[in-house]
Design an enzyme around this catalytic site. Structure first.
Site, PDB file in Angstrom:
ATOM      1  N   ASP A  95       0.847  -1.189   0.000  1.00 35.48           N
ATOM      2  CA  ASP A  95       0.000   0.000   0.000  1.00 35.48           C
ATOM      3  C   ASP A  95       0.886   1.244   0.000  1.00 35.48           C
ATOM      4  O   ASP A  95       0.627   2.203   0.691  1.00 35.48           O
ATOM      5  CB  ASP A  95      -0.942  -0.010   1.202  1.00 35.48           C
ATOM      6  CG  ASP A  95      -2.069   1.003   1.061  1.00 35.48           C
ATOM      7  OD1 ASP A  95      -2.311   1.484  -0.060  1.00 35.48           O
ATOM      8  OD2 ASP A  95      -2.700   1.318   2.080  1.00 35.48           O
ATOM      9  N   LYS A  98       2.539   3.047  -5.962  1.00 37.12           N
ATOM     10  CA  LYS A  98       2.108   2.020  -6.918  1.00 37.12           C
ATOM     11  C   LYS A  98       3.204   1.707  -7.930  1.00 37.12           C
ATOM     12  O   LYS A  98       3.350   0.567  -8.343  1.00 37.12           O
ATOM     13  CB  LYS A  98       0.825   2.440  -7.650  1.00 37.12           C
ATOM     14  CG  LYS A  98      -0.322   2.919  -6.750  1.00 37.12           C
ATOM     15  CD  LYS A  98      -0.549   2.083  -5.516  1.00 37.12           C
ATOM     16  CE  LYS A  98      -1.490   2.768  -4.543  1.00 37.12           C
ATOM     17  NZ  LYS A  98      -1.143   2.594  -3.161  1.00 37.12           N
ATOM     18  N   ASP A 123      -2.966  -3.006  -2.882  1.00 36.42           N
ATOM     19  CA  ASP A 123      -4.076  -2.070  -2.900  1.00 36.42           C
ATOM     20  C   ASP A 123      -4.007  -1.161  -4.121  1.00 36.42           C
ATOM     21  O   ASP A 123      -2.922  -0.787  -4.567  1.00 36.42           O
ATOM     22  CB  ASP A 123      -4.040  -1.229  -1.620  1.00 36.42           C
ATOM     23  CG  ASP A 123      -5.337  -0.509  -1.347  1.00 36.42           C
ATOM     24  OD1 ASP A 123      -6.396  -0.961  -1.824  1.00 36.42           O
ATOM     25  OD2 ASP A 123      -5.306   0.521  -0.655  1.00 36.42           O
ATOM     26  N   ASN A 124      -5.162  -0.822  -4.643  1.00 40.37           N
ATOM     27  CA  ASN A 124      -5.290   0.178  -5.705  1.00 40.37           C
ATOM     28  C   ASN A 124      -4.533  -0.162  -6.988  1.00 40.37           C
ATOM     29  O   ASN A 124      -3.949   0.717  -7.613  1.00 40.37           O
ATOM     30  CB  ASN A 124      -4.863   1.555  -5.205  1.00 40.37           C
ATOM     31  CG  ASN A 124      -5.609   1.982  -3.965  1.00 40.37           C
ATOM     32  OD1 ASN A 124      -4.998   2.150  -2.918  1.00 40.37           O
ATOM     33  ND2 ASN A 124      -6.910   2.127  -4.046  1.00 40.37           N
ATOM     34  N   GLU A 153     -12.111   4.967  -1.822  1.00 43.27           N
ATOM     35  CA  GLU A 153     -12.004   5.529  -0.481  1.00 43.27           C
ATOM     36  C   GLU A 153     -12.317   7.008  -0.465  1.00 43.27           C
ATOM     37  O   GLU A 153     -12.773   7.534   0.535  1.00 43.27           O
ATOM     38  CB  GLU A 153     -10.577   5.343   0.037  1.00 43.27           C
ATOM     39  CG  GLU A 153     -10.174   3.895   0.200  1.00 43.27           C
ATOM     40  CD  GLU A 153      -8.714   3.777   0.575  1.00 43.27           C
ATOM     41  OE1 GLU A 153      -8.198   4.669   1.268  1.00 43.27           O
ATOM     42  OE2 GLU A 153      -8.090   2.793   0.184  1.00 43.27           O
TER      43      GLU A 153
END
Length: 154
Positions: A95, A98, A123-124, A153
């Site tokens: 997290d 990226k 995540d993401n 989010e």
């Protein structure tokens, strides 16, 4: 909920979190750990790490349960075994930046820091996105991939 379910199903004893930020996610991870488990969390920004340290300790987690490591992931990962005693991780939660996901996964692989059957949660990966990481995970033949759709989010 995805992370909570994975923690419950897998009961990992050694967890690595990349991207501590202010420590909120770290506390949630630590709360879901089985007895005797250890969480290693890496934060590159010393200011964020200072806040996270206070949050983690105020939540009641000692350094024996949650170890906060400050530094860039590409420098910390190669030293995890030697300096921090992490032989391998059963669960990795990514997290952080990226653009670093693929590089850091490959660093974990090359330093043999992933336990047999380890779970990698990232995540993401769709938004804002980590397309190279996702492509690698889907095509390299080492992983079974599943993309979980979740609401945004923000």
């Amino acid at each position: 909920r995805i992370v909570e379910r994975v923690l419950l199903e897998r009961a990992p004893l050694r967890v690595l979190e990349l991207g501590t930020y202010c420590g909120y996610g770290t506390v949630l991870l630590a709360q879901g750990l089985p007895p005797g488990a250890r969480l290693y969390t890496i934060e590159g920004d010393p200011r964020h790490a200072a806040v996270a340290e206070k949050v983690i300790r105020l939540a009641g987690f000692s350094e024996q349960t949650v170890e906060l490591i400050v530094g860039p992931s590409e420098e910390v990962i190669p030293r995890l075994r030697e300096k921090h005693g992490l032989m391998n991780a059963n669960l990795v939660f990514m997290d952080h930046w990226k653009r670093c996901y693929l590089r850091d996964l490959q660093l974990l692989e090359s330093h043999q820091l992933l336990a047999e059957g380890a779970t990698i949660l990232a995540d993401n990966v769709l938004f804002p996105g980590a397309p190279h990481f996702l492509q690698y995970a889907k095509t390299c033949g080492k992983y079974h991939c599943k993309v979980h759709r979740a609401r945004l989010e923000y």
